[in-house]
Design a protein around this motif. Structure first.
Motif, PDB file in Angstrom:
ATOM      1  N   ILE A 249      -5.984  27.503  28.451  1.00  0.00           N
ATOM      2  CA  ILE A 249      -4.758  26.756  28.152  1.00  0.00           C
ATOM      3  C   ILE A 249      -3.940  26.644  29.426  1.00  0.00           C
ATOM      4  O   ILE A 249      -3.605  27.660  30.053  1.00  0.00           O
ATOM      5  N   ALA A 251      -0.466  24.708  30.994  1.00  0.00           N
ATOM      6  CA  ALA A 251       0.708  23.842  30.914  1.00  0.00           C
ATOM      7  C   ALA A 251       0.839  23.105  32.244  1.00  0.00           C
ATOM      8  O   ALA A 251       0.906  23.737  33.307  1.00  0.00           O
ATOM      9  N   ASP A 266     -11.217  17.766  26.774  1.00  0.00           N
ATOM     10  CA  ASP A 266     -10.286  17.871  25.651  1.00  0.00           C
ATOM     11  C   ASP A 266     -11.009  17.782  24.311  1.00  0.00           C
ATOM     12  O   ASP A 266     -10.423  17.420  23.301  1.00  0.00           O
ATOM     13  N   TYR A 284      -7.365  23.288  26.728  1.00  0.00           N
ATOM     14  CA  TYR A 284      -6.082  22.635  26.499  1.00  0.00           C
ATOM     15  C   TYR A 284      -5.345  22.516  27.832  1.00  0.00           C
ATOM     16  O   TYR A 284      -5.124  23.519  28.512  1.00  0.00           O
ATOM     17  N   ALA A 285      -4.972  21.294  28.198  1.00  0.00           N
ATOM     18  CA  ALA A 285      -4.202  21.074  29.418  1.00  0.00           C
ATOM     19  C   ALA A 285      -3.311  19.864  29.200  1.00  0.00           C
ATOM     20  O   ALA A 285      -3.799  18.744  29.025  1.00  0.00           O
ATOM     21  N   ALA A 286      -1.998  20.105  29.176  1.00  0.00           N
ATOM     22  CA  ALA A 286      -1.044  19.016  28.922  1.00  0.00           C
ATOM     23  C   ALA A 286       0.353  19.499  29.271  1.00  0.00           C
ATOM     24  O   ALA A 286       0.581  20.683  29.526  1.00  0.00           O
ATOM     25  N   ARG A 290       3.492  18.399  24.579  1.00  0.00           N
ATOM     26  CA  ARG A 290       2.223  17.953  24.017  1.00  0.00           C
ATOM     27  C   ARG A 290       1.319  19.152  23.729  1.00  0.00           C
ATOM     28  O   ARG A 290       0.611  19.187  22.718  1.00  0.00           O
ATOM     29  N   LEU A 291       1.358  20.149  24.607  1.00  0.00           N
ATOM     30  CA  LEU A 291       0.553  21.343  24.437  1.00  0.00           C
ATOM     31  C   LEU A 291       0.939  22.072  23.153  1.00  0.00           C
ATOM     32  O   LEU A 291       0.070  22.556  22.408  1.00  0.00           O
ATOM     33  N   GLN A 294      -0.706  20.345  20.231  1.00  0.00           N
ATOM     34  CA  GLN A 294      -2.144  20.585  20.162  1.00  0.00           C
ATOM     35  C   GLN A 294      -2.459  21.995  19.656  1.00  0.00           C
ATOM     36  O   GLN A 294      -3.338  22.183  18.812  1.00  0.00           O
ATOM     37  N   LEU A 295      -1.746  22.976  20.164  1.00  0.00           N
ATOM     38  CA  LEU A 295      -2.017  24.361  19.793  1.00  0.00           C
ATOM     39  C   LEU A 295      -1.607  24.654  18.358  1.00  0.00           C
ATOM     40  O   LEU A 295      -2.213  25.496  17.690  1.00  0.00           O
ATOM     41  N   ILE A 327       2.975  29.526  30.145  1.00  0.00           N
ATOM     42  CA  ILE A 327       2.698  29.640  28.711  1.00  0.00           C
ATOM     43  C   ILE A 327       3.753  30.513  28.028  1.00  0.00           C
ATOM     44  O   ILE A 327       4.280  30.166  26.962  1.00  0.00           O
ATOM     45  N   VAL A 331       5.776  27.464  26.297  1.00  0.00           N
ATOM     46  CA  VAL A 331       4.918  27.125  25.156  1.00  0.00           C
ATOM     47  C   VAL A 331       5.085  28.125  24.013  1.00  0.00           C
ATOM     48  O   VAL A 331       5.325  27.749  22.858  1.00  0.00           O
TER      49      VAL A 331
END
Length: 338
Positions: A249, A251, A266, A284-286, A290-291, A294-295, A327, A331
């Protein structure tokens, strides 16, 4: 709330683009990253174990060193290949490292993963009993190790010892009370997850799994975790188990992040590993917002109490500390993990 740690594969290479060009670089930087992660508020520092590879291999010197330099962070493995291990010697090493750390060891063990050499465990002096497989041998070594951590005497003392013995049968020393409850089994299938629950071990589930239904990786992994918890409850264990999953993951906070990971995969991937059809979880990379979206949709992360962030250790301590901090700061709070 969710515990968040990092998982390092401990690679090194002679490439001029690598910050880890030797085994010494990896070992020393692993210690420094654990110290930095603790200062950032992370919960765990975990390390992979691979033999015959330019990666971390012998975990206990590293774990002991990390334990001596830190005070709070959990210290663990993900995972130790039990096909290579003498359970008795390992019980001594683990007990010593756990005592040095003040009882913070979280040891992930398993039957093993694909190897760099053919039947590498034979070079370590181990071979499966007749009619059994190397996987059977790994699980058997794990069972013996787990039993030794009870701290019960089993060895008949010498009637004329060099030093006085306590009364009764002798156990492995040094013994660290509580370590047995901090052993995790790395499982790639529903069946071995259920077996781990029956044994009373915590569960580690990584970024790959046997493809048992054709569904997305996180859906299959979530089902595996639920099967594990059901088997745990059925076994009647007194304590609550712990479950970890690992993820890549990132960010994307700046241009360097985007340069490294902006074009990452992705979607899940399907492959064959050790003659097993496996599904490999997506990265996961955003940007953080957006992250978070997704998570939030990852069912397995929701089921787990511990998340291990796989870090690109060859990019150095400072960059990996940045990955972890991003993170934790941008996040995790939005997802209710902090």
């Amino acid at each position: 709330m969710k515990k968040i740690g990092f998982l390092s594969f401990g690679h090194w290479s002679a490439s001029p683009h690598s910050a880890t060009r030797s085994a010494a670089d990896v070992l020393l930087q692993s210690i420094e990253l654990a110290v930095a992660a603790e200062e950032l508020g992370a919960d765990g520092a975990y390390f992979r174990v691979h033999h015959f590879a330019r990666q971390l291999a012998s975990p206990f010197p590293l774990l002991a060193a990390v334990g001596a330099r830190t005070r709070r962070i959990e210290i663990g493995t993900g995972v130790i290949d039990m096909r290579y291990e003498n359970p008795f010697y390992m019980a001594e090493d683990a007990g010593a490292a756990d005592l040095i750390s003040g009882g913070r060891l979280q040891l992930g063990i398993s039957r093993g993963s694909p190897e760099q050499v053919v039947e590498g465990w034979r070079y370590f002096g181990y071979s499966p009993a007749e009619g059994t497989t190397d996987a059977d041998m790994g699980r058997r070594h794990g069972e013996v190790f787990f039993e030794l951590l009870k701290g019960e005497g089993f060895a008949r003392p010498n009637p004329q010892p060099m030093f006085p013995n306590p009364p009764g049968l002798l156990r492995m020393e040094p013994f660290s009370a509580g370590l047995r409850e901090r052993i995790w089994w790395g499982s790639a299938s529903d069946a071995t997850a259920i077996w781990a629950a029956q044994q009373g071990m915590n569960l580690q589930s990584s970024t790959l799994k046997a493809d048992e239904s054709g569904e997305p990786f996180h859906v299959q992994q979530a089902r595996q975790i639920r099967a594990y918890r059901a088997a745990w409850k059925e076994a009647g264990h007194a304590r609550e188990p712990r479950v970890s999953v690992s993820r890549s993951i990132f960010a994307l906070m700046n241009d360097l992040d985007r340069q490294y990971f902006g074009a990452g995969a992705d979607s899940d991937q399907i492959g064959v590993i050790d003659n097993m059809r496996a599904v490999f979880g997506r990265s996961y990379a955003a940007e953080p917002d957006r992250l978070v979206e997704q998570l939030r949709a990852d069912e397995a992360i929701a089921e787990a109490d511990t998340l291990l962030l796989t870090v690109p250790n060859q990019l150095g301590v400072d960059y990996n500390a940045h990955v972890i901090e991003s993170i934790l700061t941008h996040v995790a709070p939005a997802l209710g993990w902090r």
